[in-house]
Design a protein around this motif. Structure first.
Motif, PDB file in Angstrom:
ATOM      1  N   PRO A 118      54.107 143.552  -2.941  1.00  0.00           N
ATOM      2  CA  PRO A 118      53.490 144.154  -1.743  1.00  0.00           C
ATOM      3  C   PRO A 118      53.400 143.193  -0.568  1.00  0.00           C
ATOM      4  N   LEU A 119      53.287 141.904  -0.843  1.00  0.00           N
ATOM      5  CA  LEU A 119      53.218 140.915   0.240  1.00  0.00           C
ATOM      6  C   LEU A 119      54.546 140.826   0.985  1.00  0.00           C
ATOM      7  N   MET A 120      55.647 140.894   0.244  1.00  0.00           N
ATOM      8  CA  MET A 120      56.964 140.822   0.865  1.00  0.00           C
ATOM      9  C   MET A 120      57.308 142.134   1.574  1.00  0.00           C
ATOM     10  N   LYS A 121      56.823 143.246   1.016  1.00  0.00           N
ATOM     11  CA  LYS A 121      57.136 144.553   1.593  1.00  0.00           C
ATOM     12  C   LYS A 121      56.286 144.863   2.827  1.00  0.00           C
ATOM     13  N   HIS A 122      54.975 144.627   2.709  1.00  0.00           N
ATOM     14  CA  HIS A 122      54.059 145.040   3.785  1.00  0.00           C
ATOM     15  C   HIS A 122      53.718 143.928   4.777  1.00  0.00           C
ATOM     16  N   ARG A 123      53.781 142.669   4.317  1.00  0.00           N
ATOM     17  CA  ARG A 123      53.403 141.549   5.188  1.00  0.00           C
ATOM     18  C   ARG A 123      54.604 140.728   5.643  1.00  0.00           C
ATOM     19  N   ASN A 124      55.785 141.090   5.156  1.00  0.00           N
ATOM     20  CA  ASN A 124      57.018 140.376   5.513  1.00  0.00           C
ATOM     21  C   ASN A 124      56.957 138.890   5.172  1.00  0.00           C
ATOM     22  N   TYR A 125      56.274 138.554   4.066  1.00  0.00           N
ATOM     23  CA  TYR A 125      56.218 137.173   3.612  1.00  0.00           C
ATOM     24  C   TYR A 125      57.579 136.761   3.055  1.00  0.00           C
ATOM     25  N   SER A 126      57.905 135.505   3.211  1.00  0.00           N
ATOM     26  CA  SER A 126      59.071 134.955   2.513  1.00  0.00           C
ATOM     27  C   SER A 126      58.705 134.798   1.040  1.00  0.00           C
ATOM     28  N   LYS A 127      59.695 134.512   0.189  1.00  0.00           N
ATOM     29  CA  LYS A 127      59.423 134.369  -1.248  1.00  0.00           C
ATOM     30  C   LYS A 127      58.430 133.242  -1.515  1.00  0.00           C
ATOM     31  N   SER A 128      58.609 132.132  -0.836  1.00  0.00           N
ATOM     32  CA  SER A 128      57.708 130.989  -1.059  1.00  0.00           C
ATOM     33  C   SER A 128      56.298 131.295  -0.575  1.00  0.00           C
ATOM     34  N   GLU A 129      56.171 131.961   0.573  1.00  0.00           N
ATOM     35  CA  GLU A 129      54.853 132.343   1.087  1.00  0.00           C
ATOM     36  C   GLU A 129      54.185 133.348   0.151  1.00  0.00           C
ATOM     37  N   ALA A 130      54.976 134.323  -0.341  1.00  0.00           N
ATOM     38  CA  ALA A 130      54.437 135.353  -1.237  1.00  0.00           C
ATOM     39  C   ALA A 130      53.978 134.740  -2.550  1.00  0.00           C
ATOM     40  N   LYS A 131      54.729 133.789  -3.070  1.00  0.00           N
ATOM     41  CA  LYS A 131      54.340 133.146  -4.328  1.00  0.00           C
ATOM     42  C   LYS A 131      53.038 132.362  -4.155  1.00  0.00           C
ATOM     43  N   LYS A 132      52.948 131.628  -3.035  1.00  0.00           N
ATOM     44  CA  LYS A 132      51.726 130.856  -2.792  1.00  0.00           C
ATOM     45  C   LYS A 132      50.511 131.775  -2.707  1.00  0.00           C
ATOM     46  N   ARG A 133      50.644 132.898  -1.978  1.00  0.00           N
ATOM     47  CA  ARG A 133      49.524 133.832  -1.837  1.00  0.00           C
ATOM     48  C   ARG A 133      49.239 134.544  -3.160  1.00  0.00           C
ATOM     49  N   ALA A 134      50.301 134.868  -3.917  1.00  0.00           N
ATOM     50  CA  ALA A 134      50.115 135.535  -5.204  1.00  0.00           C
ATOM     51  C   ALA A 134      49.323 134.651  -6.169  1.00  0.00           C
ATOM     52  N   LEU A 135      49.634 133.358  -6.174  1.00  0.00           N
ATOM     53  CA  LEU A 135      48.880 132.426  -7.029  1.00  0.00           C
ATOM     54  C   LEU A 135      47.422 132.327  -6.586  1.00  0.00           C
ATOM     55  N   GLU A 136      47.211 132.337  -5.271  1.00  0.00           N
ATOM     56  CA  GLU A 136      45.836 132.289  -4.754  1.00  0.00           C
ATOM     57  C   GLU A 136      45.030 133.491  -5.232  1.00  0.00           C
ATOM     58  N   ILE A 137      45.633 134.683  -5.126  1.00  0.00           N
ATOM     59  CA  ILE A 137      44.898 135.899  -5.484  1.00  0.00           C
ATOM     60  C   ILE A 137      44.717 136.008  -6.993  1.00  0.00           C
ATOM     61  N   LEU A 138      45.699 135.530  -7.783  1.00  0.00           N
ATOM     62  CA  LEU A 138      45.554 135.540  -9.243  1.00  0.00           C
ATOM     63  C   LEU A 138      44.445 134.593  -9.682  1.00  0.00           C
ATOM     64  N   ASN A 139      44.326 133.460  -9.003  1.00  0.00           N
ATOM     65  CA  ASN A 139      43.209 132.545  -9.295  1.00  0.00           C
ATOM     66  C   ASN A 139      41.893 133.149  -8.837  1.00  0.00           C
ATOM     67  N   LEU A 140      41.935 133.865  -7.716  1.00  0.00           N
ATOM     68  CA  LEU A 140      40.731 134.495  -7.183  1.00  0.00           C
ATOM     69  C   LEU A 140      40.173 135.541  -8.148  1.00  0.00           C
ATOM     70  N   VAL A 141      41.057 136.281  -8.822  1.00  0.00           N
ATOM     71  CA  VAL A 141      40.589 137.304  -9.772  1.00  0.00           C
ATOM     72  C   VAL A 141      40.295 136.714 -11.155  1.00  0.00           C
ATOM     73  N   GLY A 142      40.446 135.399 -11.270  1.00  0.00           N
ATOM     74  CA  GLY A 142      40.046 134.736 -12.507  1.00  0.00           C
ATOM     75  C   GLY A 142      41.031 134.832 -13.648  1.00  0.00           C
ATOM     76  N   LEU A 143      42.330 134.941 -13.343  1.00  0.00           N
ATOM     77  CA  LEU A 143      43.327 134.953 -14.416  1.00  0.00           C
ATOM     78  C   LEU A 143      43.522 133.529 -14.930  1.00  0.00           C
ATOM     79  N   PRO A 144      43.266 133.286 -16.227  1.00  0.00           N
ATOM     80  CA  PRO A 144      43.388 131.923 -16.756  1.00  0.00           C
ATOM     81  C   PRO A 144      44.824 131.390 -16.660  1.00  0.00           C
ATOM     82  N   HIS A 145      44.957 130.125 -16.248  1.00  0.00           N
ATOM     83  CA  HIS A 145      46.249 129.434 -16.197  1.00  0.00           C
ATOM     84  C   HIS A 145      47.291 130.239 -15.421  1.00  0.00           C
ATOM     85  N   ALA A 146      46.905 130.698 -14.233  1.00  0.00           N
ATOM     86  CA  ALA A 146      47.772 131.591 -13.442  1.00  0.00           C
ATOM     87  C   ALA A 146      49.130 130.966 -13.145  1.00  0.00           C
ATOM     88  N   GLU A 147      49.147 129.675 -12.818  1.00  0.00           N
ATOM     89  CA  GLU A 147      50.421 129.054 -12.445  1.00  0.00           C
ATOM     90  C   GLU A 147      51.376 128.976 -13.635  1.00  0.00           C
TER      91      GLU A 147
END
Length: 360
Positions: A118-147
């Motif tokens: 959704p970040l690449m589709k709706h926010r026009n993020y590049s792959k690297s930007e989308a991955k960085k934000r995806a890791l941030e949000i996965l850590n935010l929701v408390g997913l263990p060992h997200a990276e």
């Protein structure tokens, strides 16, 4: 006054099936303010999910249709939008969390990629930007060992972890409205509590508004600011959470509360069950949809749908029992017991007026 982000007026939704027209939603009115949580409560088949799916016309197949009404999101009527315009809204401004996370996640796609999408589709993020934000949000929701687990597949996670991934995907674009359709039903009690706490904390951080669909009033007490009780495709009572729990006025709300255990309910206490079954919406009743199941039904309930009655500026009820000509009826003992624990302002007689409901 709070900013009104969503306003639904006189919404009618039908499904055309071989047996005829199922009138799933019949004249629903409600609103949602910025930053608040509205819980929509009712039995299966009451129209909760259909109402919220109608917001972005998220119907399966071609049978569902909005017959009448308006759905105003930030002042724009979504019923007049094209499918192409609605696709741009879904996932960006209005996101949805479904009941079973396994049906929401693509089993053949790595979870990191699903959060990035959704970040690449709706926010026009590049792959690297989308991955960085995806890791941030996965850590935010408390997913263990997200990276380390970014490239794992959904089946490699527990049910609670999968639901966290679904929440991360839904919140990736920081939507203005999050619709949560029974998001904790498939989880055990401990995990339910964790997910509910997570949603409350994320709501404050992202400042999103939430519509929470559930049949469990116990869940509502922990998450909602306001509650709308739904039955037979209609809203029958709406108010702030304390008004619904401690000053309920509709017989259906009484029934839901009487069937809900609390900490003082002993093992020998018999919980009340609502007799009968919900109405057949292929042939909806003429009057109050709950009349056939209500021990308090009046003769007029079988002939004419009740109007809205205003109990307070935030509390509205659709029941002929609030008409000045109706006999005085006491709620069941389990509801009266709850009332006795409340401050005086909930037990004092109120001036009830008949209104044309406008969401105010």
């Amino acid at each position: 006054m709070s900013e009104r982000i969503l306003e639904i007026n006189d919404l009618h939704v039908s499904f055309d099936i071989s047996a005829g027209e199922v009138q799933a939603v019949r004249g629903v009115d409600f609103y949602l303010n910025k930053g608040e949580t509205l819980a929509i409560v009712g039995e299966s088949g009451s129209g909760k999910s259909v109402t919220t799916k109608a917001i972005t016309k998220l119907f399966q197949g071609d049978t569902g249709r909005i017959k009448k009404g308006s759905i105003k999101f930030l002042g724009e009527d979504l019923t007049q939008k094209t499918e192409k315009e609605l696709i741009k809204l879904r996932g960006k401004d209005i996101s949805m969390i479904f009941q079973d996370p396994m049906t929401s996640l693509n089993p053949t796609m790595k979870i990191g990629k699903q959060v990035m999408e959704p970040l690449m589709k709706h926010r026009n993020y590049s792959k690297s930007e989308a991955k960085k934000r995806a890791l941030e949000i996965l850590n935010l929701v408390g997913l263990p060992h997200a990276e380390q687990r970014f490239n794992a597949y959904p089946h490699q996670f527990s049910g609670g972890q999968r639901q966290r991934i679904v929440i991360a995907t839904a919140l990736a674009c920081e939507p203005k409205i999050l619709i949560a359709d029974e998001p904790t039903t498939a989880l055990d009690v401990t995990m339910q509590a964790q997910i509910l706490d997570l949603m409350k904390s994320l709501q404050k951080k992202i400042e999103t508004s939430i519509i929470f669909i559930t049949h469990d009033l116990g869940v509502v007490a922990n998450v909602a600011d306001r509650v709308a009780i739904m039955y037979g495709g209609q809203m029958v009572e709406t108010g702030e959470v304390d008004e619904i729990f401690y000053d309920p006025k509709h017989p259906y709300t009484w029934g839901l509360l009487s069937s809900m255990p609390d900490l003082e309910t002993g093992a020998d206490t018999e919980l009340l069950a609502i007799p009968g079954t919900p109405p057949d919406l292929l042939h909806p009743p003429k009057g109050d949809a709950f009349a056939e199941r209500s021990p308090y039904a009046l003769e007029i309930d079988f002939k004419q749908m009740p109007p809205w009655f205003k109990v307070s500026p935030t509390h509205f009820v659709r029941s002929w029992l609030l008409d000045s000509r109706a006999p005085h009826v006491e709620p069941p003992e389990m509801v009266r017991k709850r009332l006795r624990t409340m401050p005086n302002n909930y037990t004092q007689p109120k001036q009830v007026e008949r209104v044309s409901f406008d969401g105010e």
